[in-house]
Design an enzyme around this catalytic site. Structure first.
Site, PDB file in Angstrom:
ATOM      1  N   VAL A 437       0.815  -1.210   0.000  1.00  0.00           N
ATOM      2  CA  VAL A 437       0.000   0.000   0.000  1.00  0.00           C
ATOM      3  C   VAL A 437       0.850   1.263   0.000  1.00  0.00           C
ATOM      4  O   VAL A 437       2.046   1.233   0.245  1.00  0.00           O
ATOM      5  CB  VAL A 437      -0.970   0.013   1.206  1.00  0.00           C
ATOM      6  N   GLU A 438       0.188   2.399  -0.263  1.00  0.00           N
ATOM      7  CA  GLU A 438       0.819   3.720  -0.364  1.00  0.00           C
ATOM      8  C   GLU A 438       1.994   3.725  -1.341  1.00  0.00           C
ATOM      9  O   GLU A 438       3.041   4.327  -1.096  1.00  0.00           O
ATOM     10  CB  GLU A 438       1.265   4.225   1.024  1.00  0.00           C
ATOM     11  N   GLY A 439       1.814   3.039  -2.461  1.00  0.00           N
ATOM     12  CA  GLY A 439       2.866   2.943  -3.458  1.00  0.00           C
ATOM     13  C   GLY A 439       3.648   1.665  -3.283  1.00  0.00           C
ATOM     14  O   GLY A 439       4.428   1.528  -2.337  1.00  0.00           O
TER      15      GLY A 439
END
Length: 744
Positions: A437-439
């Site tokens: 997540v988050e990249g």
């Protein structure tokens, strides 16, 4: 002279730059302009200014923040039953939800004037770190509203009316927020999302108003199933040109109450056996008034810029906090378990194969905690270092993976049997979620850290690229002519510095004063800062736009930059703590490991460089002797591991903030056994000298009968034996209950 230079040198060079460098898209430009540069720019200058970093001082909590950490955060951890949450209810119980609302856990970053706690980034990070040592589910639930989402975006970009209405409701949990960015067709490449809105007029509260008709499909949205307000990112179009001549207006972000007609929400994903609320949502012909855009109509098309700015800070707190907490918990519990668990009448922590893993866990926790503290300290000062927070996200979650893997190996069967006594299983399952997540780390590593860092941190490259793209060629030529002499002087200094430190293996590099036994490592960071800067210059000049497509080269150079940052933070933490000699084994293991990784990555860059001649040249200029730094010795690994196997100030300092459990919890049971085994060690040695090697009630009675130990020592050994027996147990369940899913 100036005109001749422009004609015969600058202008031909301008044409070369235009030819070899790819154009910068609007989304790329906004991403590069989001946030700021900080210590990353120093590392890519070839001569970092250590005074800037060391003079910042350590991060500190004020009295109110410390009281919250010791009070409500501690009380919350005591309330949590992670097994019940994750395997029985698959949700946080209502009394915990109510506690979170009542104590403003969802408003950590919201200012007090809006009803929030108004805490610093450091306090935010410490709170999430502590909770995550108890439960990833609750940690994520607290983390998300205080990270990338409506609260942060409203604070930075909302209208006053939006702030006055939403922020108090978010702070006290009246509204539960989520943020809808990821689409099935667009994950890390958010710019390719197909969620679409069109400017139009529609009915809102009985009036015809200007707004947007929006259709979307989002997934992987944390808190999505229970959210009352959705932060929504979509591409906005104006086919009827109501707002102006442009038809494609760009990514826009709005706040949408989830009870709005056309919104479908409530379904759940089940992410890797984690119980935090996560799910998809849809919108079908949803009319959104212009006033629902965060910041109002003037922020039409500014959504990507807003998101990149928010993400620049959020990446530095959320997942690094969870990862740091997990690594510290792994260090504390694995050291304790390796001390009390015996094989062949020897603690498994005394076997060298186990010690090497213990040392690695300890070093990971030390480095992550150091980098986490340094990053939040920078955020406390209002900085938003975009590249560094990307480094933190990728490095922290990657470090957590390694630490948990090592901890699982050492615990062996203890860690692979599910149940309330297993304190590692959920952390192990959570790692892929954090990595993704988050990249996703793969793309963060290969595209962002060096790809953006090399350009953003360079004192001249970005300005030169913008000059080359200037539609006014004469103005662009003037800008480039002004920049080139400065850039060439920078290149000359970089070449001298990189070659000198490369050939002298950093022996003559400078070091700050009063850094104890760490001076040699400061010199090595300076050495490889100079080398990386030189390699970056050669790569940009010889590869140009091709470097963007050589992701493996970028990844390796990004790894070098990441390690330089992590190691810089580790040195800062050692300095901030007063250069404690007891921590030297941790420092030496971590620094040698990181510096060796830097050398490996650089040598692989040289070996695989697309222009072989330049690869060989860089090797000759910067690392003519090959590897000059080896990983920690066996002696250093043993010293590092021993810090986890015995009570000490270093062990407590390293694992500060770990929740040590309630009575009867797996963590508390192991901790108690560790304390009792260590406290009775002298009595145990007396048994061993008498030929009694096992620890059991029977062996204690034998020792007592043979007058090897006193009555008081026998009591301590019995307590230790009972505690160890309890600590090494694993859960077992009725077979039928397991089959029908009724395990309690």
């Amino acid at each position: 002279m100036s005109e001749l230079r422009k004609k015969f040198f600058t202008k031909p060079l301008l044409n070369i730059i235009k030819r070899i460098l790819p154009p910068i898209s609007q989304t790329e430009r906004e991403a590069m302009e989001a946030g700021e540069v900080w210590w990353d720019a120093q590392l890519l200058s070839g001569k970092p200014d250590w005074k800037q970093l060391l003079d910042m001082g350590p991060p500190e909590l004020n009295e109110e923040e410390q009281a919250f950490l010791d009070g409500p955060a501690e009380e919350l951890c005591k309330m949590i039953n992670d097994w019940q949450i994750s395997f029985v209810d698959h949700d946080i119980p209502e009394h915990v939800w109510e506690f979170l609302r009542k104590n403003r856990f969802f408003g950590i970053i919201i200012p007090k004037k809006y009803g929030g706690l108004g805490f610093s980034p450091t306090a935010h990070a410490e709170i999430v770190t502590k909770i995550s040592t108890r439960s990833n589910t609750v940690g994520v639930t607290v983390m998300v509203p205080n990270s990338l989402g409506p609260g942060e975006l409203l604070l930075a970009h909302g209208t006053q009316e939006q702030k006055d209405y939403y922020l108090p409701r978010l702070a006290d949990g009246t509204d539960i927020p989520c943020f809808g960015l990821t689409s099935p067709q667009a994950g890390s490449d958010a710019a390719s999302m197909i969620d679409r809105g069109e400017v139009c007029y529609g009915d809102h509260q009985g009036e015809k108003v200007l707004g947007m008709r929006v259709n979307w499909h989002k997934r992987y949205i944390t808190l999505g199933p229970i959210a009352t307000v959705l932060g929504l990112a979509f591409k906005l179009y104006d086919p009827e040109h109501i707002l102006g001549d442009k038809e494609e207006l760009g990514i826009t972000v709005a706040l949408v109450p989830t009870d709005t007609e056309g919104v479908t929400i409530g379904q759940r994903h089940l992410p890797a056996m984690q119980a935090f609320q996560n799910g998809p949502n849809w919108g079908k012909d949803v009319f959104i008034p212009m006033e629902w855009i965060i910041g109002g109509q003037e922020n039409v098309g500014k959504g990507w810029e807003m998101l990149m700015s928010a993400l620049a800070a959020g990446r530095g707190i959320s997942l690094p906090s969870l990862s740091t907490g997990g690594a510290k918990m792994a260090a504390r519990t694995t050291g304790a378990y390796a001390r009390i668990r015996e094989q062949f009448n020897i603690p498994v922590g005394r076997f060298e194969g186990v010690q090497s893993r213990l040392a690695e866990i300890a070093a990971i926790a030390f480095v992550l905690d150091s980098a986490h503290k340094t990053t939040t300290r920078a955020l406390d000062d209002g900085l938003k270092p975009a590249v560094i927070t990307a480094i933190m996200k990728a490095s922290a979650t990657g470090g957590l993976r390694q630490a948990i893997d090592d901890a699982m190996d050492i615990h062996a069967g203890k860690a692979i049997m599910d149940g309330p006594l297993n304190y590692l299983g959920n952390a192990y399952r959570a790692v892929p979620v954090a990595i993704t997540v988050e990249g996703a780390n793969l793309l963060t590593r290969s595209l962002m850290i060096f790809g953006q860092g090399a350009i953003r941190c360079h004192p001249y490259i970005l300005d030169e690229m913008l000059a080359a793209e200037n539609p006014d060629e004469e103005e662009g030529l003037e800008q480039l002519d002004h920049l080139l002499p400065k850039h060439m002087w920078f290149q000359f200094k970089t070449l001298l510095r990189g070659v000198f430190h490369g050939w002298t293996v950093g022996l003559f590099a400078s070091s700050p004063r009063n850094v104890g036994g760490a001076a040699k490592y400061f010199r090595q960071i300076n050495r490889y800062s100079a080398v990386l800067t030189l390699v970056t210059e050669v790569s940009l000049i010889t590869l140009g736009g091709e470097l963007k497509r050589k992701e493996l080269i970028s990844s390796r150079l990004g790894d070098v930059l990441s390690q330089l940052y992590l190691l810089s933070c580790t040195l800062k933490r050692f300095y901030d703590d007063g250069n404690p000699k007891d921590d030297l084994p941790l420092l030496e293991f971590a620094m040698r490991d990181g510096l060796h990784k830097i050398e490996v990555q650089l040598l692989e860059v040289f070996q695989n460089f697309p222009r072989p001649f330049f690869g060989q040249l860089m090797h000759f200029l910067t690392m003519p002797w090959g590897h000059s730094i080896h990983t920690a010795s066996d002696r250093q690994a043993r010293a590092c591991a021993e810090l986890l196997l015995s009570p000490s100030k270093t062990r407590d300092r390293l694992t500060r903030g770990v929740f040590l459990g309630n009575p009867g919890d797996g963590v508390e049971i192991v901790e108690q056994a560790f304390n009792k085994v260590c406290a009775s060690e002298r009595a145990r040695e007396k048994l061993k000298k008498g030929g009694i090697r096992t620890l059991s009630r029977e062996s204690v009675e034998e020792g007592l009968q043979r007058n090897l130990i006193s009555d008081e020592e026998a009591d301590a050994l019995r307590d230790a034996a009972d505690a160890v027996d309890k600590a090494i147990q694993v859960d077992h369940f009725d077979h039928l209950a397991r089959v029908v899913g009724k395990i309690q």
